[in-house]
Write a protein that holds these residues in place. Structure first.
Motif, short mmCIF file in Angstrom:
data_model
loop_
_atom_site.label_atom_id
_atom_site.label_comp_id
_atom_site.label_asym_id
_atom_site.label_seq_id
_atom_site.Cartn_x
_atom_site.Cartn_y
_atom_site.Cartn_z
N TRP A 209 36.26 41.31 35.05
CA TRP A 209 36.85 41.34 36.38
C TRP A 209 35.93 40.67 37.39
O TRP A 209 34.70 40.78 37.32
CB TRP A 209 37.10 42.78 36.82
CG TRP A 209 37.71 42.87 38.19
CD1 TRP A 209 39.03 42.87 38.51
CD2 TRP A 209 37.01 42.98 39.44
NE1 TRP A 209 39.21 42.95 39.85
CE2 TRP A 209 37.97 43.02 40.46
CE3 TRP A 209 35.66 43.02 39.78
CZ2 TRP A 209 37.64 43.10 41.81
CZ3 TRP A 209 35.31 43.10 41.12
CH2 TRP A 209 36.30 43.15 42.11
N GLN A 210 36.52 39.95 38.31
CA GLN A 210 35.82 39.49 39.50
C GLN A 210 36.88 39.28 40.57
O GLN A 210 38.07 39.39 40.32
CB GLN A 210 35.01 38.21 39.23
CG GLN A 210 35.84 36.96 39.02
CD GLN A 210 34.98 35.71 38.88
OE1 GLN A 210 33.87 35.75 38.35
NE2 GLN A 210 35.48 34.59 39.36
N LYS A 211 36.44 39.00 41.78
CA LYS A 211 37.39 38.85 42.88
C LYS A 211 38.38 37.74 42.57
O LYS A 211 38.02 36.65 42.15
CB LYS A 211 36.63 38.53 44.17
CG LYS A 211 37.45 38.75 45.42
CD LYS A 211 36.57 38.65 46.66
CE LYS A 211 37.38 39.01 47.91
NZ LYS A 211 36.53 38.92 49.13
N GLY A 212 39.65 38.01 42.78
CA GLY A 212 40.69 37.04 42.49
C GLY A 212 41.39 37.26 41.17
O GLY A 212 42.42 36.64 40.90
N VAL A 213 40.88 38.15 40.32
CA VAL A 213 41.49 38.43 39.02
C VAL A 213 42.54 39.52 39.18
O VAL A 213 42.31 40.55 39.82
CB VAL A 213 40.42 38.87 38.00
CG1 VAL A 213 41.07 39.40 36.73
CG2 VAL A 213 39.49 37.71 37.69
N ARG A 214 43.73 39.30 38.60
CA ARG A 214 44.80 40.28 38.65
C ARG A 214 44.96 41.05 37.35
O ARG A 214 45.41 42.18 37.34
CB ARG A 214 46.13 39.59 38.99
CG ARG A 214 46.21 39.03 40.41
CD ARG A 214 46.09 40.14 41.43
NE ARG A 214 46.25 39.64 42.80
CZ ARG A 214 47.39 39.63 43.46
NH1 ARG A 214 48.49 40.07 42.89
NH2 ARG A 214 47.43 39.19 44.70
N ALA A 215 44.63 40.43 36.22
CA ALA A 215 44.76 41.13 34.94
C ALA A 215 43.91 40.43 33.89
O ALA A 215 43.63 39.23 33.99
CB ALA A 215 46.22 41.17 34.49
N VAL A 216 43.49 41.20 32.88
CA VAL A 216 42.66 40.70 31.78
C VAL A 216 43.24 41.22 30.47
O VAL A 216 43.60 42.40 30.38
CB VAL A 216 41.20 41.16 31.93
CG1 VAL A 216 40.40 40.84 30.66
CG2 VAL A 216 40.54 40.52 33.14
N MET A 217 43.32 40.37 29.46
CA MET A 217 43.79 40.77 28.14
C MET A 217 42.78 40.28 27.10
O MET A 217 42.47 39.08 27.06
CB MET A 217 45.17 40.17 27.82
CG MET A 217 46.29 40.62 28.74
SD MET A 217 46.29 39.80 30.36
CE MET A 217 46.83 38.17 29.91
N LEU A 218 42.25 41.19 26.30
CA LEU A 218 41.26 40.87 25.28
C LEU A 218 41.88 40.94 23.89
O LEU A 218 42.63 41.86 23.59
CB LEU A 218 40.09 41.85 25.35
CG LEU A 218 39.18 41.76 26.58
CD1 LEU A 218 38.28 43.00 26.64
CD2 LEU A 218 38.35 40.50 26.55
N SER A 219 41.54 39.98 23.03
CA SER A 219 42.02 40.03 21.65
C SER A 219 41.21 41.01 20.82
O SER A 219 41.67 41.46 19.77
CB SER A 219 41.95 38.64 21.01
OG SER A 219 40.60 38.22 20.87
#
Length: 243
Positions: A209-219
């Motif tokens: 996460w950092q500023k400007g990130v809305r979502a993260v998906m990890l494999s």
């Protein structure tokens, strides 16, 4: 493995570092808009200048100092006709510009790959209408599921992977951008991640996460030494963060 994701509705702001550099070859040089660069070009063979994701539409320099020709994909073929240094001004169809101090030298031609530091943002009313046609959380879930399964969200377009937002998370793994999909309020980057260390590295969504990130998906949430995986990151393109 099944990817997991979290959504963070936050302001979107990307800090683009300054870039004034000597351009040396095809590996690529990141530059700010209207940057002043330096390059050595062959005056005995044609050289090629490529600006990632852009069409070079205007070339300005001293009369009689060079020959020029555009390729079908918008790059520039140029051969200096002099041994004297001169300055070349380039502009693209999207308003990206740079000046290059050219040092002509005999030898083999070069390919100069220039990478604009700013991620391109183009109007996409069809993607905008789709993104705004449902609750925002549902849009994020839909985009996440689609890209993790290898698809393209409705009306999104492909962008140059090298032209993604500035991104330096604290995950401690090597990230290589491989794909960019651009909507209206959102853009998605797929990175290949590699653990270059000698110990197993546990991973959590929040590390990316950092500023400007809305979502993260990890494999995967574990990378063994020399192990590889993927991370998909959904960024906001909105200057003020609201969609």
């Amino acid at each position: 493995m099944k990817a997991r994701f979290f959504a963070a509705l936050v302001a979107s702001a990307f800090l683009v570092p300054g870039a004034i550099a000597a351009v040396s070859g095809p590996a690529g040089t990141v530059f700010d808009n209207d940057a002043h660069l330096k390059a050595q070009l062959s005056n005995t063979s044609p050289n090629k200048i490529v600006i990632d994701g852009e069409l070079i539409t205007r070339v300005t320099g001293p009369d009689g100092a060079f020959t020029q020709q555009n390729t079908d994909d918008g790059a520039l073929l140029i051969t200096p006709l002099t041994g004297q240094n001169f300055t070349l001004f380039l502009e693209t169809a999207n308003g990206i510009g740079a000046s290059i101090d050219v040092t002509p030298k005999p030898g083999d031609g070069k390919t100069l790959r220039l990478i604009p530091a700013s991620a391109p943002v183009k109007a996409n009313p069809d993607a905008k209408a789709w993104e705004e046609s449902q609750p925002w959380e549902k849009t994020l879930v839909s985009v996440a599921r689609t890209v993790v399964n290898g698809g393209v969200p409705e009306n999104y377009t492909e962008g140059a992977a090298s032209r993604g937002p500035t991104y330096s998370p604290a995950a401690g793994v090597l990230l290589t951008p491989e794909r960019q999909l651009v909507g209206s309020h959102l853009r998605v980057m797929r990175y290949r991640m590699k653990n270059t260390g000698y110990v197993t590295r546990p991973l959590s969504d929040k590390q990316f996460w950092q500023k400007g990130v809305r979502a993260v998906m990890l494999s995967t949430h574990i990378l063994y030494a020399n192990g590889e995986g993927f991370v998909w990151v959904i960024f906001s393109t909105d200057a003020e963060g609201g969609a």
